[in-house]
Write a protein that holds these residues in place. Structure first.
Motif, PDB file in Angstrom:
ATOM      1  N   SER A 258      40.887  33.416  41.240  1.00  0.00           N
ATOM      2  CA  SER A 258      42.221  33.928  41.590  1.00  0.00           C
ATOM      3  C   SER A 258      42.580  35.153  40.744  1.00  0.00           C
ATOM      4  N   HIS A 259      41.920  35.337  39.585  1.00  0.00           N
ATOM      5  CA  HIS A 259      42.166  36.520  38.756  1.00  0.00           C
ATOM      6  C   HIS A 259      41.427  37.749  39.281  1.00  0.00           C
ATOM      7  N   SER A 260      40.547  37.560  40.269  1.00  0.00           N
ATOM      8  CA  SER A 260      39.763  38.680  40.794  1.00  0.00           C
ATOM      9  C   SER A 260      40.652  39.730  41.445  1.00  0.00           C
ATOM     10  N   LEU A 261      41.753  39.311  42.060  1.00  0.00           N
ATOM     11  CA  LEU A 261      42.669  40.261  42.696  1.00  0.00           C
ATOM     12  C   LEU A 261      43.324  41.143  41.634  1.00  0.00           C
ATOM     13  N   ARG A 262      43.775  40.520  40.565  1.00  0.00           N
ATOM     14  CA  ARG A 262      44.440  41.247  39.478  1.00  0.00           C
ATOM     15  C   ARG A 262      43.472  42.210  38.790  1.00  0.00           C
ATOM     16  N   ARG A 263      42.262  41.744  38.513  1.00  0.00           N
ATOM     17  CA  ARG A 263      41.262  42.594  37.874  1.00  0.00           C
ATOM     18  C   ARG A 263      40.827  43.727  38.807  1.00  0.00           C
ATOM     19  N   GLY A 264      40.717  43.398  40.095  1.00  0.00           N
ATOM     20  CA  GLY A 264      40.326  44.419  41.052  1.00  0.00           C
ATOM     21  C   GLY A 264      41.344  45.538  41.143  1.00  0.00           C
ATOM     22  N   PHE A 265      42.613  45.159  41.199  1.00  0.00           N
ATOM     23  CA  PHE A 265      43.658  46.193  41.274  1.00  0.00           C
ATOM     24  C   PHE A 265      43.699  47.015  39.994  1.00  0.00           C
ATOM     25  N   ALA A 266      43.592  46.354  38.832  1.00  0.00           N
ATOM     26  CA  ALA A 266      43.633  47.079  37.561  1.00  0.00           C
ATOM     27  C   ALA A 266      42.494  48.085  37.482  1.00  0.00           C
ATOM     28  N   GLY A 267      41.304  47.685  37.938  1.00  0.00           N
ATOM     29  CA  GLY A 267      40.173  48.608  37.933  1.00  0.00           C
ATOM     30  C   GLY A 267      40.373  49.762  38.886  1.00  0.00           C
ATOM     31  N   TRP A 268      40.925  49.469  40.067  1.00  0.00           N
ATOM     32  CA  TRP A 268      41.196  50.515  41.049  1.00  0.00           C
ATOM     33  C   TRP A 268      42.221  51.513  40.508  1.00  0.00           C
ATOM     34  N   ALA A 269      43.300  50.998  39.912  1.00  0.00           N
ATOM     35  CA  ALA A 269      44.342  51.875  39.371  1.00  0.00           C
ATOM     36  C   ALA A 269      43.796  52.739  38.240  1.00  0.00           C
ATOM     37  N   ASN A 270      42.986  52.157  37.378  1.00  0.00           N
ATOM     38  CA  ASN A 270      42.407  52.902  36.266  1.00  0.00           C
ATOM     39  C   ASN A 270      41.487  54.006  36.768  1.00  0.00           C
ATOM     40  N   ALA A 271      40.680  53.687  37.781  1.00  0.00           N
ATOM     41  CA  ALA A 271      39.751  54.682  38.333  1.00  0.00           C
ATOM     42  C   ALA A 271      40.480  55.797  39.069  1.00  0.00           C
ATOM     43  N   ASN A 272      41.712  55.547  39.481  1.00  0.00           N
ATOM     44  CA  ASN A 272      42.470  56.545  40.224  1.00  0.00           C
ATOM     45  C   ASN A 272      43.543  57.218  39.381  1.00  0.00           C
ATOM     46  N   GLY A 273      43.355  57.181  38.074  1.00  0.00           N
ATOM     47  CA  GLY A 273      44.183  58.001  37.194  1.00  0.00           C
ATOM     48  C   GLY A 273      45.464  57.388  36.684  1.00  0.00           C
ATOM     49  N   TRP A 274      45.693  56.107  36.908  1.00  0.00           N
ATOM     50  CA  TRP A 274      46.890  55.479  36.353  1.00  0.00           C
ATOM     51  C   TRP A 274      46.714  55.379  34.839  1.00  0.00           C
ATOM     52  N   ASP A 275      47.718  55.797  34.085  1.00  0.00           N
ATOM     53  CA  ASP A 275      47.642  55.584  32.645  1.00  0.00           C
ATOM     54  C   ASP A 275      47.999  54.130  32.335  1.00  0.00           C
ATOM     55  N   VAL A 276      47.629  53.686  31.150  1.00  0.00           N
ATOM     56  CA  VAL A 276      47.794  52.273  30.785  1.00  0.00           C
ATOM     57  C   VAL A 276      49.266  51.865  30.805  1.00  0.00           C
ATOM     58  N   LYS A 277      50.160  52.744  30.349  1.00  0.00           N
ATOM     59  CA  LYS A 277      51.590  52.406  30.314  1.00  0.00           C
ATOM     60  C   LYS A 277      52.117  52.149  31.726  1.00  0.00           C
TER      61      LYS A 277
END
Length: 318
Positions: A258-277
């Motif tokens: 069930s954590h795969s969705l959260r990790r997947g989105f975090a990885g996608w956002a990071n790869a697309n330039g979202w800063d950590v904040k």
């Protein structure tokens, strides 16, 4: 049960209360311990399960035992030096590597949604209401879970009456209580309407076909197409997702949780330039350490960075 008992029970999250009850039962029934407990008995309990239980599980058992003593007005024996030293020794002699859920990548998500769309169309052509409902629910669950970075327990606790749709813009999901919300103020999560893989459209399709106006958003469905009154149980979510991923022909579906969705989105956002904040504010993380546990860098082994820095070797003459 008095109103006071109701309020006291409501002060603790259901998942925490259930896991603590299980821990106390394990200490008393399976191990044969007595409450209130002595520090020596707790240390022996830790030693007896040092090789069979993970260190995080042992910590959770200690937290449950500590809470029981505090609530009953007894001194907390888990703070004793012998208990702390025993736990530290177990961690030293039995180190464990943290297991992380396999992230659901955006191409994985698209593959599963495509399979679900085909399955929904087939179910409609066969007038199979149960399968239509199940696949429509699963599509909404996946898309909402991914694009909002929800944990599994947040998905199963989402209530229809706490979801507000805003046409062509998105929707707001209010959770009265969630992990980390120690003040119990609740939090509203905004979900965007998207041109592709849209969570808002998927949610609307699901509550429309299921006829939901209140109560849990995601529920079980029996073989005759009856939607249950109660929500999905958190323990059923991993099995549901792995079964769905296997049907959609994803490789190694047993690696997802069930954590795969959260990790997947975090990885996608990071790869697309979202800063950590920005990512922390969107998902709801309170500290950087929590966020970084979910983010895989674009070059996790630093291979590309090192390769770019390697000197060029002279060509060898034959």
């Amino acid at each position: 049960m008095t109103k006071l008992d109701d309020y006291l029970a409501a002060a603790t999250r259901e998942n925490t209360r259930r896991s603590y009850q299980s821990a106390i039962r394990h200490f008393e029934v399976e191990w044969g311990g007595f409450l209130p407990a002595t520090a020596d008995s707790i240390a022996r309990y830790l030693v007896d399960y040092a090789e069979s239980l993970a260190i995080n599980t042992l910590r959770q058992r200690l937290a449950a035992i500590a809470q029981w003593h505090v609530e009953q007005g007894f001194p907390d024996p888990t703070k004793a030096p012998v208990v702390r030293k025993a736990l530290k020794g177990i961690q030293t002699l039995h180190p464990t590597q943290e297991q992380q859920a396999k992230p659901l990548q955006i191409d994985h998500l698209a593959q599963v949604v495509d399979w679900l769309d085909q399955a929904i169309g087939l179910a409609k052509s066969r007038q199979d209401l149960a399968m239509e409902l199940r696949h429509t629910r699963d599509k909404a669950l996946l898309l909402l879970g991914f694009w909002r970075g929800f944990r599994g327990d947040e998905l199963v606790r989402l209530q229809v009456e706490y979801v507000e749709l805003e046409p062509e813009q998105g929707m707001r999901c209010f959770l009265p209580q969630s992990k980390g919300d120690r003040q119990l103020q609740g939090k509203t999560y905004k979900v965007p309407a998207l041109s592709l893989l849209c969570p808002v459209t998927a949610y609307t399709d699901w509550i429309t076909v299921a006829g939901l106006t209140n109560g849990a958003v995601f529920r079980g469905i029996d073989r005759w197409g009856h939607v249950r009154e109660t929500g999905l149980h958190i323990n059923s979510l991993i099995k549901l997702m792995r079964s769905l991923f296997a049907q959609a022909d994803l490789s190694a579906p047993e690696g997802f949780s069930s954590h795969s969705l959260r990790r997947g989105f975090a990885g996608w956002a990071n790869a697309n330039g979202w800063d950590v904040k920005t990512l922390m504010e969107y998902v709801g993380w309170k500290d950087v350490k929590s966020a970084m546990r979910y983010i895989d860098g674009a070059d996790p082994f630093a291979r590309q960075r090192i390769e770019r820095s390697l000197p060029s070797l002279p060509s060898q003459s034959p």
